[in-house]
Design an enzyme around this catalytic site. Sequence first.
Site, PDB file in Angstrom:
ATOM      1  N   GLY A 190       0.790  -1.221   0.000  1.00 48.66           N
ATOM      2  CA  GLY A 190       0.000   0.000   0.000  1.00 48.66           C
ATOM      3  C   GLY A 190       0.822   1.269   0.000  1.00 48.66           C
ATOM      4  O   GLY A 190       0.264   2.366  -0.036  1.00 48.66           O
ATOM      5  N   TYR A 250      -5.995  -0.020   6.298  1.00 48.99           N
ATOM      6  CA  TYR A 250      -6.574   0.953   5.373  1.00 48.99           C
ATOM      7  C   TYR A 250      -5.821   0.963   4.042  1.00 48.99           C
ATOM      8  O   TYR A 250      -6.435   0.978   2.970  1.00 48.99           O
ATOM      9  CB  TYR A 250      -6.559   2.352   5.985  1.00 48.99           C
ATOM     10  N   SER A 279       2.895  -8.268   9.390  1.00 49.60           N
ATOM     11  CA  SER A 279       4.167  -7.562   9.498  1.00 49.60           C
ATOM     12  C   SER A 279       5.301  -8.480   9.077  1.00 49.60           C
ATOM     13  O   SER A 279       5.289  -9.688   9.384  1.00 49.60           O
ATOM     14  CB  SER A 279       4.384  -7.093  10.945  1.00 49.60           C
ATOM     15  N   SER A 301      15.822  -0.510  -2.057  1.00 52.32           N
ATOM     16  CA  SER A 301      16.689   0.257  -1.167  1.00 52.32           C
ATOM     17  C   SER A 301      16.645   1.737  -1.539  1.00 52.32           C
ATOM     18  O   SER A 301      15.806   2.171  -2.336  1.00 52.32           O
ATOM     19  CB  SER A 301      18.116  -0.279  -1.213  1.00 52.32           C
ATOM     20  N   LYS A 357      19.906   6.917   0.423  1.00 50.65           N
ATOM     21  CA  LYS A 357      20.323   7.299   1.773  1.00 50.65           C
ATOM     22  C   LYS A 357      21.149   6.215   2.444  1.00 50.65           C
ATOM     23  O   LYS A 357      21.741   6.441   3.517  1.00 50.65           O
ATOM     24  CB  LYS A 357      19.093   7.639   2.616  1.00 50.65           C
ATOM     25  N   LYS A 414      18.900   0.766   6.153  1.00 49.16           N
ATOM     26  CA  LYS A 414      18.723   0.233   4.802  1.00 49.16           C
ATOM     27  C   LYS A 414      20.035  -0.337   4.260  1.00 49.16           C
ATOM     28  O   LYS A 414      20.026  -1.326   3.534  1.00 49.16           O
ATOM     29  CB  LYS A 414      18.177   1.315   3.866  1.00 49.16           C
ATOM     30  N   ASN A 445      14.795   9.833  -4.409  1.00 45.09           N
ATOM     31  CA  ASN A 445      13.421  10.238  -4.108  1.00 45.09           C
ATOM     32  C   ASN A 445      12.511  10.022  -5.308  1.00 45.09           C
ATOM     33  O   ASN A 445      12.928  10.210  -6.452  1.00 45.09           O
ATOM     34  CB  ASN A 445      13.388  11.722  -3.728  1.00 45.09           C
ATOM     35  N   GLY A 485       6.103  12.798  -5.513  1.00 47.54           N
ATOM     36  CA  GLY A 485       4.737  12.605  -5.063  1.00 47.54           C
ATOM     37  C   GLY A 485       4.551  11.524  -4.018  1.00 47.54           C
ATOM     38  O   GLY A 485       3.424  11.232  -3.634  1.00 47.54           O
TER      39      GLY A 485
END
Length: 640
Positions: free
Chosen positions: A303, A330, A359, A424, A427, A439, A465, A468
């Site tokens: 999600g 959700y 999880s 990954s 960063k 990470k 990145n 959005g």
Amino acid sequence: MFENITALIPSSLEKLAQLARWKKKTIVSLLDILLCVQSIWIAYSLRIGVWVLWDMAVQKILLICLLTMLPIFILNGVYRAIFRYAGTGMMITLARAFAFYSVLMGFVFVVVGIDGVPRTIGLIQPVVFFILVGFSRVVGRYLMVDVLGRNRFVGEIKNVLIYGAGNAGQQLAASLRSEPAMRLCGYVDDDRRLDGQKLDGDKVFWSQHMSNLIEKEQITDILLALPSISRKKRREIVDQIRAFKVHVQTLPNMQAIITGKISFSDIRELEIEDLLGREPVVPNELLFGRTIVGKTVLVTGAGGSIGSELCRQIAKSGAHQLILFELSEYSLYEIEKELKKLMAGQNISHLDLVPVLGSVLDSDRVREIFALWNPDTVFHAAAYKHVPLVEANPIEGMRNNILGTQALASAADAAQVSDFILISTDKAVRPTNVMGASKRAAEQVIQNLAETASATRFSMVRFGNVLGSSGSVVPLFRKQIEQGGPITLTHRDVTRYFMTIPEAAQLVIQAAGMAKGGEVFVLDMGKSVRILDLAETMIRLSGLTVRDENSPDGDIEIVEVGLRAGEKLYEELIIGNDPQSTAHPRIMKAHELHIDQEKMDDLIARMRGCRDKTEALDILQSLVPELAHGRDNIAVDKAS
């Protein structure tokens, strides 16, 4: 007196518009009867060469025409059309009705013949009648839409230019004529040969004259009617007008509008994604399909921003079964609902969707999932990724990102999954924060498993990145602009790599198709972007100006608030300096060192029972020796 007349017209039209529907139909039908009478006078007088209003021949023609016209018009739906929206559809309806009418008139007057009536009346009268009725519809639309609509409008009228004099621009211009808040000042086009020409009464200007035109006509909005325009061209247009306070909007891309007529409602805001994103590269179908087509695919974090886009791409690419593994109820509900709608819209019937709550830290649940559905491919996108939140909650961040990866990857290895791909981040390269270091540690878990796995190809894909995504600067800046500012910037020298979410997901899947085991795939992110420039561009795209020392009367202020804990001034993608090319031009490959399996197992065992922050950070430092926690925060503090 003239003023009284001009005031009387809108008030009369307003009264007409308020009439009941049946009354309006009656008025229009009476108007058509009058036009029919007028067309008979004109046709008959043209035929005999003398102006005659009434004689026996006129009476005969009138009787036959009226008895024929009304039934044909009613049966063909001429009076079902809404008068104020007269356009192509209404003209087609009229043309169909007049085709029947003309055939019947031709048969009666030309073939059969009426005593005392010239036979050619059967040809002339329908043509004259059609011209008069068509003209009445055009005039009616002008009065009801342009005159009445603009008279009703009391807000600010915007001066608009349409960039693009092609088919899309002309359709958009036609739609704008029914928008009382918009005044079309003309077209702008790159084709110099069109300079000075007119399209339906609106002048075309060469794009090189746009700056002067904006000042002269006091343009407030520019609408880009170039559905197939490249991002490079969009950037050039924005750069050309960035000195002006102009709001830029655009039509969606050609695929979004190819099936329908373009209208003003199709216009959307020109987003920063339209400028920063790159031109797409056609996916390599062989790479795209190797880990997807006919397979059972598991996506963790289904999600999330990347996970959900991976699911969309996988659903459209021929997978047999797609397991949506998600911690948030959700988010799982939303992505399952969206995918079902996608499958219904694209007639995808072969795909079995399996929503799974859980999880990755729950080893028993993870093993149960592998036993039940036996996935062929795993895309591990579940992670805590927000730097400040993970800084504030380092133990939970480390557990989720490191121990969760270890539990999932170990279960995949035991189940002999064919392919396992870790998502990954840039960063992870020379990290300065807990999130990045966690990470990098997760990458090393995968690197170690890749060396010992018997059946599973373990690999990872690292990128920067995505535009959005939740928590990124783009939606944050957009919200701050909507609220009137200020835009909060951590540091004016911060730079970041950006990529659209669909491109990132496509490249991840194709990188998986090249994996042989142990690779660190690095996506080509293009050039890094200065976040200050990004903020200024977003302000200008909104038709606003930056408020600073040079422009104290500007609209939106940009305020520096200082680097967040663990934040970097700039990001990197590769630890070493020897990236290797691959079969895809935007995917590179790096072979990077990692700590050995024995030390990794010992440190992860210590982490499992650790609840002390200081001890947890020491373990993380041992896992990732290159971690320089808060490096750029210290450097900035010293500089200031």
